[in-house]
Design a protein around this motif. Structure first.
Motif, short mmCIF file in Angstrom:
data_model
loop_
_atom_site.label_atom_id
_atom_site.label_comp_id
_atom_site.label_asym_id
_atom_site.label_seq_id
_atom_site.Cartn_x
_atom_site.Cartn_y
_atom_site.Cartn_z
N ALA A 187 -7.95 -7.34 -1.57
CA ALA A 187 -7.14 -6.28 -2.18
C ALA A 187 -7.97 -5.49 -3.19
CB ALA A 187 -5.90 -6.86 -2.84
N TYR B 160 -8.84 -1.56 -2.87
CA TYR B 160 -8.47 -0.66 -3.97
C TYR B 160 -9.69 0.09 -4.49
CZ TYR B 160 -6.83 0.96 -8.53
OH TYR B 160 -6.54 1.74 -9.61
N ILE C 200 -2.82 0.35 -4.12
CA ILE C 200 -2.70 -1.06 -3.78
C ILE C 200 -1.88 -1.74 -4.87
CG2 ILE C 200 -3.92 -3.26 -3.45
CD1 ILE C 200 -4.39 -1.34 -1.16
N THR D 64 0.84 -1.20 0.00
CA THR D 64 0.00 0.00 0.00
C THR D 64 0.87 1.25 0.00
OG1 THR D 64 -0.11 0.15 2.42
CG2 THR D 64 -1.78 -1.20 1.34
#
Length: 362
Positions: free
Chosen positions: A334, A338, A310, A304
């Protein structure tokens, strides 16, 4: 000492505006806008002469202490433009807090964070046509501060310059949101506890270049850093903080003095907690991670940071062993993180945390 006000800044507009770049060929960090913000500091006088001027080269003494003793810190954040033409920043107050924490570590004077944010907004408003109104793109904002006193003595400088540069950007990694391959670094270290790892200073990045060069020569996008004392505990991935989902628990290395306190990291922890996820900040050894991977418990891994937001990890290489994470695909967590953070940044997703800060353009 008088508090500076943005209305007291001088503004010099360029007489030779540049042609706006083709967004389809935009390379991260290569293109700069027409103007920049500048102010200077002198001991006994404080910060003064705040101004917006045409972007260009500067004259600085070859004896300036930044060249010899490395007193320099910087920040990075982005301005976003939505379909309605509204421009916003993402948590700039956190950048100012971290900037002054870095200043403390490098024996540099604090800046007035409120004034700097106001000056930043004014500069962005002037350059509003440079902000890409396209998903995945933004105007990168780079505040940077460095020692300018001409003195070859090892001591804190008595003079500094502070700049804000603007650069329209696309994806930081060529892979975009697709998973990257990471090599676990076994020889070099990024930082040690008691050093400058928690400060955003240039030397930290210079010391990382050799390991990055070796990793790229072997086909890897970045390196996974281990701690500098025992070479055992995971710290960062490249210039990003890192998260692992292990058997349902989301683990990120605890801030220990050698890890940069990332603003995206902080936002991800807050977001995961808001969702009710089991997120913990603790020490995580490379041995524990490899064991989890071999047992099928390593579900996801991602970095990050401001530049990439991301960056999913699809493969780890450690001691001759290749470990594929989530079949080399981006994980559902993830992707959700994001989508949510970029959605908040662009104003397409509800912002329950009031992270977005409006930039007035009229």
């Amino acid at each position: 000492m008088l508090k500076m006000k943005v209305q007291d800044m001088t503004i010099e507009y360029t007489t030779t505006p540049k042609e706006k770049p083709d967004l389809s060929t935009l390379v991260f960090g290569k293109t700069f806008t027409d103007h920049m913000f500048v102010m200077d500091y002198e001991e006994g006088k404080g910060w003064h002469d705040a101004r917006i001027v045409p972007y260009g080269d500067m004259t600085i003494s070859p004896a300036a202490m930044v060249f010899h003793y490395g007193q320099t810190v910087f920040e990075g954040l982005k301005a976003y433009k939505n379909e309605a033409g509204e421009i916003t920043l993402f948590r700039p107050d956190e950048n100012m807090k971290r900037l002054n924490a870095s200043n403390d570590r490098l024996c540099m004077p604090h800046v007035d964070g409120e004034f700097v944010i106001d000056a930043m907004k004014k500069l962005i408003a002037i350059e509003k046509d440079w902000v890409p109104a396209k998903a995945g793109m933004a105007l990168y904002v780079r505040p940077v501060m460095f020692a300018t006193e001409a003195y070859l003595g090892v001591a804190p400088s008595k003079k500094y310059r502070f700049l804000i540069l603007l650069s329209p950007v696309g994806a930081y990694y060529k892979e975009g949101i697709n998973p990257v391959k990471i090599a676990v670094e076994g020889e070099y270290v990024r930082a040690v506890k008691g050093g400058t790892g928690a400060a955003k200073t240039a030397g930290n990045y210079a010391s990382s270049l050799k390991a990055q060069e070796v990793a790229e020569a072997n086909g890897y996008s970045q390196v996974l850093w281990l701690d500098g004392r025992e070479h055992k505990y995971i710290e960062e991935v490249g210039a990003m903080n890192v998260f692992f989902k292990i058997n349902g628990e989301i683990v990120t290395p605890a801030l220990n003095g050698s890890i940069l306190p990332g603003i995206t990291r902080k936002s991800v922890v807050q977001l995961l907690t808001h969702w009710g996820e089991n997120v913990v900040e603790r020490q995580l050894s490379i041995d524990e991670l490899i064991e989890a991977a071999n047992n099928g418990q390593l579900e996801e891994a991602f970095g990050t940071g401001t530049a990439a937001v991301i960056s999913p990890i699809g493969e780890l290489f450690y001691n001759g062993q290749k470990i594929v994470v989530n079949e080399g695909e981006i994980g559902t967590l993830a992707q959700k993180v994001y989508d949510t953070i970029t959605g908040i940044q662009f104003g397409t997703v509800e912002d329950p945390f009031d992270w977005r800060v409006q930039v007035a353009t009229t």
